[in-house]
Design an enzyme around this catalytic site. Structure first.
Site, mmCIF file in Angstrom:
data_model
loop_
_atom_site.group_PDB
_atom_site.id
_atom_site.type_symbol
_atom_site.label_atom_id
_atom_site.label_comp_id
_atom_site.label_asym_id
_atom_site.label_seq_id
_atom_site.Cartn_x
_atom_site.Cartn_y
_atom_site.Cartn_z
ATOM 1 N NE ARG A 113 -4.212 -1.738 0.537
ATOM 2 C CZ ARG A 113 -5.341 -1.384 1.118
ATOM 3 N NH1 ARG A 113 -5.530 -0.147 1.492
ATOM 4 N NH2 ARG A 113 -6.297 -2.252 1.300
ATOM 5 N NE ARG A 137 -7.150 5.904 2.964
ATOM 6 C CZ ARG A 137 -8.075 5.223 3.645
ATOM 7 N NH1 ARG A 137 -9.168 5.818 4.055
ATOM 8 N NH2 ARG A 137 -7.893 3.954 3.926
ATOM 9 N NE ARG A 175 -9.249 10.229 -1.782
ATOM 10 C CZ ARG A 175 -9.752 9.783 -0.639
ATOM 11 N NH1 ARG A 175 -9.784 8.492 -0.399
ATOM 12 N NH2 ARG A 175 -10.199 10.604 0.274
ATOM 13 C CG ASP A 203 -9.101 -2.116 -3.918
ATOM 14 O OD1 ASP A 203 -8.371 -1.651 -3.033
ATOM 15 O OD2 ASP A 203 -9.995 -2.962 -3.685
ATOM 16 C CE1 TYR A 263 -13.060 -6.276 2.049
ATOM 17 C CE2 TYR A 263 -11.652 -8.016 1.178
ATOM 18 C CZ TYR A 263 -11.833 -6.928 2.005
ATOM 19 O OH TYR A 263 -10.824 -6.477 2.800
#
Ligand code: 1CP
Length: 364
Positions: free
Chosen positions: A37, A41, A50, A87, A164
């Site tokens: 990752r 962020r 973003r 992703d 998920y």
């Protein structure tokens, strides 16, 4: 003459990038490092792009902006590999599910998979068509990288994707997906079978378009009981690995990295899955892990991502402890034991990367 001709026409199978060399267990000038990752962020420059894209999924679907954020951590820290900005959940979306990354509460996939008919309605995507934006991003990233560092492609494992899809998003208890596994195993099996085909096609398309290694994330493999991990998750991962094109368009081998969180007990089994590298979370000692699988696979890992919140001296001490625990053998790729947290300070990441880049066994 014969020798020169041979040198010219022999396929080049030994990579020069230290990350790719370490994946194959070849000697390197120093231990390569990348961070799970790494684009995300915690980087202010990522947040800016973003905002420009509008939201996370639009960013994934914009090849130029995806390439830009892939490059950001390489430029800032001098990491040894780039990872495709995308992703794992783009696969369920391409299979026909609605995907939304709501602000704060994590991803939402709907309608969630429950009945056998729900599985039947999932299509096996054509990656060239349904995931063309990923292929375009790979080409844009390779052009931007100019071969300075190799590009890693990735996918979620069938089991992790299934969590998920059945839960409808993230979960703490995994009660629905475990319920399906135990009470309706045939529905679970048909879902996993469909995901094996989808993921194999998807990773092969990534390889055709230029990724130089692939990582399979089994983030939720550790939720399963021991035999279930082997028979359900690892079994489906093995089928994927067996179906991958292992030579890229440039004639070079494409290593497979298997990262399964919470599965250190299954290291030997993972090392026999057909992968070249096993990614370790921070709960396994990397020195002991090396002894268990020495010569069979390379190892990636394995600093606790939470330790990036510690003082710089502590980060340095821990990174050096891991480097020494693995020892001066080939086949170590430094990484965290899981993804970096959004509240991590970039300056602390710089301390980690500088420690690994500057480390040498001769001085220690
Ligand atoms: O900007 C944002 O708000 C979105 C945050 C974000 C980012 C930056 C998400 C949402 N995904 C990503 C990118 C991403 N995801 C990458 C590429 C970037 C890089 O590594 O530099 C990769 C490889 C992933 C993989 C991924 N997504 C995994 C497997 C790895 C892991 O961390 O275990 C998983 C489980 C996901 C699902 C996901 N994506 C995003 C969220 C919030 C979640 C849910 C996580 C959870 O259930 O806890």
């Amino acid at each position: 003459m014969t020798k020169n001709l041979k040198a010219k026409y022999m396929p080049k199978t030994e990579p020069h990038h230290r990350f790719l060399r370490a994946c194959q267990g070849l000697p390197t000038d120093r231990v390569p490092i990348w961070i799970m990752r790494q684009a995300g962020r915690y980087l202010p420059e990522y947040m800016q792009v973003r905002r420009e894209a509008g939201d996370f999924l639009s960013l994934c679907k914009n090849p130029e902006l995806a390439a830009k954020v892939t490059w950001q951590p390489i430029e800032r820290f001098g990491l040894d590999a780039a990872i495709l900005f995308s992703d794992i959940l783009v696969i369920p979306e391409a299979m026909g599910m609605g995907l939304n990354f709501g602000s704060g509460e994590g991803p939402i996939l709907e309608p969630r998979i429950d009945a056998p008919g729900d599985v039947g309605r999932l299509r096996v995507p054509d990656p060239e068509k349904d995931l063309h934006y990923v292929m375009d991003a790979i080409q844009a990233i390779r052009a931007l990288l100019e071969d300075r560092v190799p590009l890693i492609g990735f996918s979620g494992s069938p089991w992790t994707l299934a969590t998920y899809m059945v839960e409808g998003g993230s979960s703490r208890t995994f009660s629905r997906v475990l319920g399906m596994l135990h009470e309706r195993p045939e529905v679970m099996q048909s879902l996993l079978d469909r995901l094996v085909t989808a993921v194999t096609d998807y990773l092969n398309a990534q390889i055709r378009h230029g990724v130089q290694a692939v990582q399979i994330f089994d983030t939720w493999g550790g939720v399963l009981e021991q035999d279930e991990f082997l028979n359900v998750s690892l079994e489906s991962i093995q089928r994927i690995i067996a179906g991958l094109d292992r030579i890229g368009p440039d004639g070079m081998p494409v290593p497979v990295i298997l990262f399964a969180k919470g599965c250190g007990a299954h290291l030997e089994a993972m090392a026999q899955s057909g992968c070249q590298v096993v990614g370790l979370d921070w709960t396994t000692d990397i020195g002991q892990a090396r002894e268990r699988v020495a010569g069979k696979v390379a190892l990636q890992g394995n600093m606790d991502p939470g330790l990036l919140r510690a003082a710089p001296e502590e980060i340095k001490r821990e990174a050096e402890r891991i480097l020494r625990a693995y020892g001066p053998h080939p086949g170590h790729i430094f990484n965290l034991g899981h993804g970096i947290a959004p509240d991590c300070l970039p300056e602390r990441v710089a301390v980690l990367v500088e420690t690994v880049r500057g480390f040498s066994f001769s001085e220690s």
